[in-house]
Design a protein around this motif. Structure first.
Motif, PDB file in Angstrom:
ATOM      1  N   TYR A 128      43.498 -47.833  39.376  1.00  0.00           N
ATOM      2  CA  TYR A 128      44.116 -47.244  38.186  1.00  0.00           C
ATOM      3  C   TYR A 128      43.084 -47.069  37.080  1.00  0.00           C
ATOM      4  O   TYR A 128      42.259 -47.945  36.827  1.00  0.00           O
ATOM      5  CB  TYR A 128      45.255 -48.136  37.695  1.00  0.00           C
ATOM      6  N   LEU A 129      43.112 -45.905  36.426  1.00  0.00           N
ATOM      7  CA  LEU A 129      42.249 -45.640  35.276  1.00  0.00           C
ATOM      8  C   LEU A 129      43.129 -45.384  34.060  1.00  0.00           C
ATOM      9  O   LEU A 129      44.046 -44.556  34.118  1.00  0.00           O
ATOM     10  CB  LEU A 129      41.358 -44.418  35.541  1.00  0.00           C
TER      11      LEU A 129
ATOM     12  N   PHE B 240      50.376 -29.208  35.212  1.00  0.00           N
ATOM     13  CA  PHE B 240      49.546 -29.900  34.213  1.00  0.00           C
ATOM     14  C   PHE B 240      48.913 -28.912  33.231  1.00  0.00           C
ATOM     15  O   PHE B 240      48.316 -29.301  32.244  1.00  0.00           O
ATOM     16  CB  PHE B 240      48.447 -30.691  34.932  1.00  0.00           C
ATOM     17  N   ARG B 241      49.069 -27.627  33.497  1.00  0.00           N
ATOM     18  CA  ARG B 241      48.454 -26.555  32.704  1.00  0.00           C
ATOM     19  C   ARG B 241      46.932 -26.736  32.675  1.00  0.00           C
ATOM     20  O   ARG B 241      46.292 -26.676  31.618  1.00  0.00           O
ATOM     21  CB  ARG B 241      49.035 -26.529  31.292  1.00  0.00           C
ATOM     22  N   THR B 242      46.394 -26.904  33.837  1.00  0.00           N
ATOM     23  CA  THR B 242      44.963 -27.179  33.986  1.00  0.00           C
ATOM     24  C   THR B 242      44.114 -26.002  33.517  1.00  0.00           C
ATOM     25  O   THR B 242      44.372 -24.848  33.866  1.00  0.00           O
ATOM     26  CB  THR B 242      44.643 -27.468  35.470  1.00  0.00           C
TER      27      THR B 242
ATOM     28  N   MET C 144      47.462 -39.956  37.098  1.00  0.00           N
ATOM     29  CA  MET C 144      46.946 -39.984  38.463  1.00  0.00           C
ATOM     30  C   MET C 144      48.019 -39.506  39.429  1.00  0.00           C
ATOM     31  O   MET C 144      49.166 -39.946  39.362  1.00  0.00           O
ATOM     32  CB  MET C 144      46.476 -41.392  38.836  1.00  0.00           C
ATOM     33  N   VAL C 145      47.651 -38.581  40.299  1.00  0.00           N
ATOM     34  CA  VAL C 145      48.576 -38.010  41.277  1.00  0.00           C
ATOM     35  C   VAL C 145      47.932 -38.098  42.654  1.00  0.00           C
ATOM     36  O   VAL C 145      46.756 -37.744  42.824  1.00  0.00           O
ATOM     37  CB  VAL C 145      48.895 -36.533  40.944  1.00  0.00           C
ATOM     38  N   GLU C 146      48.692 -38.566  43.638  1.00  0.00           N
ATOM     39  CA  GLU C 146      48.194 -38.592  45.009  1.00  0.00           C
ATOM     40  C   GLU C 146      48.228 -37.173  45.566  1.00  0.00           C
ATOM     41  O   GLU C 146      49.262 -36.508  45.535  1.00  0.00           O
ATOM     42  CB  GLU C 146      49.044 -39.518  45.874  1.00  0.00           C
ATOM     43  N   ALA C 147      47.095 -36.704  46.049  1.00  0.00           N
ATOM     44  CA  ALA C 147      47.004 -35.349  46.588  1.00  0.00           C
ATOM     45  C   ALA C 147      46.672 -35.411  48.075  1.00  0.00           C
ATOM     46  O   ALA C 147      45.932 -36.287  48.511  1.00  0.00           O
ATOM     47  CB  ALA C 147      45.936 -34.557  45.836  1.00  0.00           C
TER      48      ALA C 147
ATOM     49  N   VAL D  92      34.912 -35.624  25.333  1.00  0.00           N
ATOM     50  CA  VAL D  92      34.760 -34.277  24.775  1.00  0.00           C
ATOM     51  C   VAL D  92      36.112 -33.651  24.446  1.00  0.00           C
ATOM     52  O   VAL D  92      36.177 -32.482  24.047  1.00  0.00           O
ATOM     53  CB  VAL D  92      33.959 -33.356  25.716  1.00  0.00           C
ATOM     54  N   GLY D  93      37.194 -34.424  24.623  1.00  0.00           N
ATOM     55  CA  GLY D  93      38.500 -33.975  24.168  1.00  0.00           C
ATOM     56  C   GLY D  93      39.438 -33.424  25.213  1.00  0.00           C
ATOM     57  O   GLY D  93      40.517 -32.913  24.871  1.00  0.00           O
ATOM     58  N   TYR D  94      39.103 -33.514  26.485  1.00  0.00           N
ATOM     59  CA  TYR D  94      39.999 -33.032  27.525  1.00  0.00           C
ATOM     60  C   TYR D  94      41.131 -34.029  27.771  1.00  0.00           C
ATOM     61  O   TYR D  94      40.932 -35.242  27.697  1.00  0.00           O
ATOM     62  CB  TYR D  94      39.255 -32.839  28.854  1.00  0.00           C
ATOM     63  N   LYS D  95      42.309 -33.487  28.069  1.00  0.00           N
ATOM     64  CA  LYS D  95      43.380 -34.288  28.633  1.00  0.00           C
ATOM     65  C   LYS D  95      43.152 -34.287  30.135  1.00  0.00           C
ATOM     66  O   LYS D  95      42.956 -33.222  30.735  1.00  0.00           O
ATOM     67  CB  LYS D  95      44.738 -33.666  28.295  1.00  0.00           C
ATOM     68  N   VAL D  96      43.150 -35.475  30.759  1.00  0.00           N
ATOM     69  CA  VAL D  96      42.680 -35.584  32.143  1.00  0.00           C
ATOM     70  C   VAL D  96      43.806 -35.948  33.105  1.00  0.00           C
ATOM     71  O   VAL D  96      44.602 -36.849  32.849  1.00  0.00           O
ATOM     72  CB  VAL D  96      41.551 -36.630  32.255  1.00  0.00           C
ATOM     73  N   GLN D  97      43.861 -35.226  34.209  1.00  0.00           N
ATOM     74  CA  GLN D  97      44.707 -35.574  35.343  1.00  0.00           C
ATOM     75  C   GLN D  97      43.792 -35.777  36.549  1.00  0.00           C
ATOM     76  O   GLN D  97      42.903 -34.963  36.807  1.00  0.00           O
ATOM     77  CB  GLN D  97      45.704 -34.463  35.654  1.00  0.00           C
ATOM     78  N   LEU D  98      43.991 -36.851  37.301  1.00  0.00           N
ATOM     79  CA  LEU D  98      43.199 -37.123  38.487  1.00  0.00           C
ATOM     80  C   LEU D  98      44.048 -36.895  39.728  1.00  0.00           C
ATOM     81  O   LEU D  98      45.063 -37.554  39.935  1.00  0.00           O
ATOM     82  CB  LEU D  98      42.692 -38.577  38.469  1.00  0.00           C
TER      83      LEU D  98
END
Length: 266
Positions: free
Chosen positions: A25-26, A49-51, A31-34, A11-17
């Protein structure tokens, strides 16, 4: 998790996990370890990330210490935790974290079903053999039990045979519940009658829809079959069906009926 990420990308989102547990890995995503013991680090990652939107996906078990830390953070570091400040809080109270994330990042919280509506359980037969009327009544009753224990913030699932409640979900989760029922069956305390055992999962009345919707997948079917549970009922429109094709195949192979039922108070 990959299904939700793919839906967001489509749907066009820029994704951060932000991964709270180790994840494979995707491709195409950051990907960030939280760490839950560092909530400010999570806020910082979201802001850098300007979420604009936050979606919670996947399950996680929170020990009491982590719960206390998160609710203190949500209440401004120093506010009491639990009833009267006496101890850990339940899952429903942790919903306050959502308000903090919104306030500190400006991002909107959305449910995974909003990104991928096809994950929602529909009303009626989802997989496996169709149910006779008596089994449908038993499934509806067990689902009402699941909703009732959810109202006490205990869990989202229950197992019953007819109107006899055998076990309910606690902090161990659904897999542990199914395993307990399997042990009850092996010792002859349950599962030897004509009425099938039913696993039911329902959304807690007080929980927000953006996190922790009840979910089932092919492993749920396999574990139920091993425990002697032949019916799985989920709250239609408020539960997730993961890896649907594999779930349908598992239900057919094991003869487990999976059904979505609307609750009257929904």
């Amino acid at each position: 998790m990959p299904h939700v990420v793919q839906a967001a990308l489509e749907v066009g989102y820029k994704v951060q996990l932000l991964a709270l547990t180790p994840r494979p890995y995707l491709a195409k995503i950051k990907m960030v370890e939280a760490k839950l013991d560092n909530p400010l680090g999570i806020i910082w990652s979201l802001k850098v990330f300007r979420t604009t939107h936050i979606a919670f996906a996947g399950g996680i078990h929170l020990p009491d210490k982590a719960r206390q830390g998160l609710i203190r953070f949500a209440n401004g570091n120093g506010a009491p935790v639990g009833a009267g400040g006496s101890g850990p809080v339940g899952d429903a109270e942790l919903a306050a974290i959502g308000s903090v994330l919104k306030k500190m990042t400006g991002a909107d919280l959305i449910g995974v079903h909003e990104l991928s509506p096809d994950l929602l359980a529909a009303e009626g037969t989802i997989a496996g053999p169709a149910l006779a009327d008596e089994a449908l009544v038993a499934a509806s009753y067990t689902l009402s039990v699941a909703r009732a224990i959810g109202g006490l913030d205990i869990g989202q699932a229950a197992v019953a045979s007819g109107r006899r409640v055998l076990a309910v979900e606690d902090i161990g989760g659904t897999d542990a519940l199914i395993a307990r029922v399997g042990e009850l069956r092996r010792t002859g305390l349950a599962g030897d009658g004509a009425t099938p055992m039913v696993l039911a999962k329902a959304m807690k009345p007080q929980q927000p829809a953006f996190a922790d919707l009840p979910a089932i997948g092919p492993d749920t079917v396999t574990h139920c079959a091993a425990a002697g549970i032949s019916v799985i009922a989920v709250e239609a429109g408020r539960s997730l069906v993961l890896q649907r094709a594999a779930l349908v195949e598992a239900a057919a192979r094991h003869g487990v009926s999976v059904i979505g039922i609307k609750l009257a108070d929904a």
